[in-house]
Design a protein around this motif. Structure first.
Motif, mmCIF file in Angstrom:
data_model
loop_
_atom_site.group_PDB
_atom_site.id
_atom_site.type_symbol
_atom_site.label_atom_id
_atom_site.label_comp_id
_atom_site.label_asym_id
_atom_site.label_seq_id
_atom_site.Cartn_x
_atom_site.Cartn_y
_atom_site.Cartn_z
ATOM 1 N N LEU A 25 0.855 -1.197 0.000
ATOM 2 C CA LEU A 25 0.000 0.000 0.000
ATOM 3 C C LEU A 25 0.881 1.234 0.000
ATOM 4 C CD1 LEU A 25 -2.667 -1.118 2.623
ATOM 5 C CD2 LEU A 25 -2.978 -0.933 0.160
ATOM 6 N N LEU A 31 -6.885 7.031 3.098
ATOM 7 C CA LEU A 31 -6.765 5.612 3.456
ATOM 8 C C LEU A 31 -8.126 5.144 3.929
ATOM 9 C CD1 LEU A 31 -4.473 3.439 3.852
ATOM 10 C CD2 LEU A 31 -4.532 4.058 6.253
ATOM 11 N N LEU A 51 -0.985 4.760 8.132
ATOM 12 C CA LEU A 51 -0.398 3.760 7.231
ATOM 13 C C LEU A 51 1.004 3.396 7.714
ATOM 14 C CD1 LEU A 51 -0.734 2.055 4.706
ATOM 15 C CD2 LEU A 51 0.242 3.925 3.378
ATOM 16 N N LYS A 55 2.094 -0.304 8.637
ATOM 17 C CA LYS A 55 3.207 -0.977 7.939
ATOM 18 C C LYS A 55 4.283 -1.420 8.924
ATOM 19 C CE LYS A 55 3.143 0.596 3.214
ATOM 20 N NZ LYS A 55 3.958 1.185 2.150
ATOM 21 N N ASP B 91 -5.539 2.073 -0.354
ATOM 22 C CA ASP B 91 -4.884 3.377 -0.519
ATOM 23 C C ASP B 91 -5.472 4.126 -1.712
ATOM 24 O OD1 ASP B 91 -1.833 2.077 -2.130
ATOM 25 O OD2 ASP B 91 -3.920 2.119 -2.757
#
Lengths: 81, 133
Positions: A25, A31, A51, A55, B91
């Motif tokens: 992503l 998001l 994000l 991650k 995303d």
């Protein structure tokens, strides 16, 4: 390799595939996260920060999974010897 | 509101560069800057600059406060995500689906971060409120 080990390996490989998909992503302006019923959309700096947190977590989990798979490979090599 | 702030910033730059050429009131040019002495022109430019700058600052404060309120709302929504099923994350171009227990753990990780950010954002909003008092 026993059937149990085969299944365990497959589960780990599936997990690794999922983690890699999340790591692909891209940093983004928006998001979206959904649990199937509720969808939350976050934008801007918040999207980037979440994000990044996601991650980081997934990357750590992928490391653990890959180490487990490597350990299974070592076990197999020992069994073969 | 962002566009309004950008427009005012552009005007401020022009006035700052000495590009004020006329004062127009209700579509009639009241004073053309060529008609008045340079010192008066500068004083007028400074006055206009001051008013515009104050307006821009006020708009910016409102804009940031609005952004923080939106973020707090987003955090609240995130914290309500149900971690019992599959979680999909997108995303905008790619989507990843995290099923079952992995989904639960992933949502927990995101919720933890969102909760921490929510606390910071609410504290920032409280500070804004105190400054206005």
């Amino acid at each position: 390799m026993t059937k149990r080990k085969v299944n365990a390996r497959k589960l780990l490989e599936d997990d690794a595939r999922i983690f890699r998909a999340v790591l692909e992503l891209s940093p983004t302006d928006t998001l979206e996260m959904s649990d199937g019923e509720r969808t939350v959309s976050v934008s801007g700096v918040l999207a980037l920060m979440l994000l990044k947190a996601l991650k980081k977590y997934v990357s750590d989990q992928l490391d653990v999974t890959l180490r487990s798979l490597a350990a299974m490979d070592d076990e197999e090599d020992d069994d073969d010897d | 509101m962002e566009r309004k702030i950008a427009e005012i910033n552009a005007l401020l730059r022009k006035i700052g560069n000495g590009e004020l050429t006329a004062i127009v009131v209700e579509a009639e040019t009241y004073v053309s800057t060529g008609d008045i002495p340079k010192e008066v022109r500068s004083a007028v430019a400074r006055a206009v600059y001051g008013v515009l700058e104050a307006t821009r600052n006020e708009l910016q404060e409102k804009f940031y406060a609005e952004q923080i309120r939106k973020d707090v709302e987003a955090y609240r929504e995130l914290l309500l995500l149900n971690a019992h099923g599959d979680i999909t994350i997108s995303d905008g171009s790619r989507t990843a689906t995290v099923p079952g227990k992995l989904g639960i753990d992933t949502v927990r990780a995101v919720k933890g971060r969102a909760a921490a950010l929510k606390i910071s954002a609410e504290a920032a909003l409280d500070e804004e409120g105190e400054e206005d008092d």
